[in-house]
Design a protein around this motif. Structure first.
Motif, PDB file in Angstrom:
ATOM      1  N   LYS A   1       4.351   5.475  38.411  1.00 50.27           N
ATOM      2  CA  LYS A   1       5.526   6.102  39.016  1.00 50.27           C
ATOM      3  C   LYS A   1       5.097   7.275  39.888  1.00 50.27           C
ATOM      4  O   LYS A   1       4.227   8.051  39.520  1.00 50.27           O
ATOM      5  N   THR A   2       5.747   7.391  41.016  1.00 51.73           N
ATOM      6  CA  THR A   2       5.410   8.445  41.956  1.00 51.73           C
ATOM      7  C   THR A   2       5.917   9.792  41.454  1.00 51.73           C
ATOM      8  O   THR A   2       7.093   9.960  41.175  1.00 51.73           O
TER       9      THR A   2
ATOM     10  N   LEU B   1       2.860  11.024  49.192  1.00 52.63           N
ATOM     11  CA  LEU B   1       2.070   9.862  49.555  1.00 52.63           C
ATOM     12  C   LEU B   1       1.690   9.962  51.021  1.00 52.63           C
ATOM     13  O   LEU B   1       2.541  10.194  51.877  1.00 52.63           O
ATOM     14  N   LYS B   2       0.422   9.805  51.307  1.00 54.40           N
ATOM     15  CA  LYS B   2      -0.061   9.857  52.673  1.00 54.40           C
ATOM     16  C   LYS B   2      -0.523   8.461  53.071  1.00 54.40           C
ATOM     17  O   LYS B   2      -1.273   7.822  52.333  1.00 54.40           O
ATOM     18  N   HIS B   3      -0.081   8.026  54.230  1.00 52.05           N
ATOM     19  CA  HIS B   3      -0.401   6.697  54.746  1.00 52.05           C
ATOM     20  C   HIS B   3      -1.912   6.507  54.796  1.00 52.05           C
ATOM     21  O   HIS B   3      -2.639   7.326  55.344  1.00 52.05           O
ATOM     22  N   GLU B   4      -2.368   5.429  54.176  1.00 51.28           N
ATOM     23  CA  GLU B   4      -3.760   4.972  54.157  1.00 51.28           C
ATOM     24  C   GLU B   4      -4.726   5.946  53.484  1.00 51.28           C
ATOM     25  O   GLU B   4      -5.910   5.966  53.767  1.00 51.28           O
ATOM     26  N   GLN B   5      -4.216   6.747  52.537  1.00 51.95           N
ATOM     27  CA  GLN B   5      -5.082   7.615  51.751  1.00 51.95           C
ATOM     28  C   GLN B   5      -5.654   6.845  50.566  1.00 51.95           C
ATOM     29  O   GLN B   5      -5.049   5.891  50.085  1.00 51.95           O
ATOM     30  N   VAL B   6      -6.833   7.244  50.080  1.00 50.67           N
ATOM     31  CA  VAL B   6      -7.340   6.717  48.819  1.00 50.67           C
ATOM     32  C   VAL B   6      -6.468   7.329  47.735  1.00 50.67           C
ATOM     33  O   VAL B   6      -6.302   8.540  47.662  1.00 50.67           O
ATOM     34  N   GLN B   7      -5.901   6.459  46.890  1.00 48.07           N
ATOM     35  CA  GLN B   7      -4.949   6.961  45.934  1.00 48.07           C
ATOM     36  C   GLN B   7      -5.099   6.374  44.543  1.00 48.07           C
ATOM     37  O   GLN B   7      -4.600   6.922  43.587  1.00 48.07           O
ATOM     38  N   TYR B   8      -5.798   5.259  44.396  1.00 45.60           N
ATOM     39  CA  TYR B   8      -5.815   4.549  43.121  1.00 45.60           C
ATOM     40  C   TYR B   8      -7.183   3.907  42.957  1.00 45.60           C
ATOM     41  O   TYR B   8      -7.742   3.382  43.921  1.00 45.60           O
ATOM     42  N   ILE B   9      -7.736   3.966  41.756  1.00 35.70           N
ATOM     43  CA  ILE B   9      -9.050   3.393  41.475  1.00 35.70           C
ATOM     44  C   ILE B   9      -8.920   2.511  40.238  1.00 35.70           C
ATOM     45  O   ILE B   9      -8.358   2.929  39.230  1.00 35.70           O
ATOM     46  N   GLU B  10      -9.442   1.274  40.313  1.00 39.71           N
ATOM     47  CA  GLU B  10      -9.397   0.381  39.158  1.00 39.71           C
ATOM     48  C   GLU B  10     -10.798   0.125  38.617  1.00 39.71           C
ATOM     49  O   GLU B  10     -11.722  -0.158  39.371  1.00 39.71           O
TER      50      GLU B  10
ATOM     51  N   SER C   1      -0.314   2.569  51.656  1.00 38.89           N
ATOM     52  CA  SER C   1       0.157   2.348  53.018  1.00 38.89           C
ATOM     53  C   SER C   1       1.677   2.441  53.062  1.00 38.89           C
ATOM     54  O   SER C   1       2.360   1.855  52.224  1.00 38.89           O
ATOM     55  N   GLY C   2       2.182   3.138  54.039  1.00 37.88           N
ATOM     56  CA  GLY C   2       3.612   3.184  54.276  1.00 37.88           C
ATOM     57  C   GLY C   2       4.107   1.964  55.031  1.00 37.88           C
ATOM     58  O   GLY C   2       5.302   1.718  55.128  1.00 37.88           O
ATOM     59  N   ASP C   3       3.170   1.162  55.576  1.00 39.67           N
ATOM     60  CA  ASP C   3       3.499  -0.043  56.338  1.00 39.67           C
ATOM     61  C   ASP C   3       2.395  -1.071  56.088  1.00 39.67           C
ATOM     62  O   ASP C   3       1.444  -1.190  56.860  1.00 39.67           O
ATOM     63  N   ILE C   4       2.521  -1.805  54.991  1.00 37.54           N
ATOM     64  CA  ILE C   4       1.445  -2.691  54.527  1.00 37.54           C
ATOM     65  C   ILE C   4       1.109  -3.801  55.529  1.00 37.54           C
ATOM     66  O   ILE C   4      -0.052  -4.166  55.685  1.00 37.54           O
ATOM     67  N   GLU C   5       2.095  -4.336  56.214  1.00 31.75           N
ATOM     68  CA  GLU C   5       1.838  -5.407  57.186  1.00 31.75           C
ATOM     69  C   GLU C   5       0.988  -4.901  58.346  1.00 31.75           C
ATOM     70  O   GLU C   5       0.051  -5.573  58.782  1.00 31.75           O
ATOM     71  N   THR C   6       1.312  -3.708  58.864  1.00 27.45           N
ATOM     72  CA  THR C   6       0.538  -3.134  59.967  1.00 27.45           C
ATOM     73  C   THR C   6      -0.873  -2.806  59.511  1.00 27.45           C
ATOM     74  O   THR C   6      -1.847  -3.066  60.227  1.00 27.45           O
TER      75      THR C   6
END
Length: 120
Positions: A3-4, A10-19, A75-80
């Motif tokens: 959950k945010t 949230l910043k577009h195309e930032q590193v945010q999650y590691i698995e 990403s704020g725009d996953i398709e782009t």
């Protein structure tokens, strides 16, 4: 993803999650809770997500291998973003799919590293 937090932007195309891969998710949860105070949310027996102060992530069942950590960008725009990855020479290895936190895709870069991109 988790959950945010309304305080986290949230910043577009930032590193945010590691698995991570983990051979024993319960042990991993205990270790990281005691070491860093991470909070966990279970999504079945083979996946748990964590929330840290500066990055979120998860553990999925599997045999750990050096280099097997998955970096996930927002990403704020996953398709782009997907189109830009392809245009830059990346290879889509898992097309856009839905999961409990939104949707994401996986790609490899020209060196063969696998990363993922997610969106709400």
């Amino acid at each position: 993803m988790t959950k945010t937090d309304p305080q986290r932007k949230l910043k577009h195309e930032q590193v945010q999650y590691i698995e991570f891969l983990s051979g024993d998710i319960v042990h991993a949860k205990n270790f990281y809770t005691k070491s860093f105070g991470w909070k966990f949310t279970d999504y079945g027996p083979e996946y748990t997500a964590f929330e840290g102060d500066y990055v979120d992530g998860g553990f999925t069942s599997g045999t750990p291998v050096n280099g097997s950590i998955l970096i996930v960008l927002y990403s704020g725009d996953i398709e782009t973003t997907k189109a830009r990855v392809i245009s830059a020479g990346g290879t889509i290895v898992k097309d856009i799919f839905n999961f409990p936190g939104g949707k994401r895709f996986h790609f490899t870069d020209p060196d063969g590293y696998e990363l993922a991109v997610w969106s709400e």
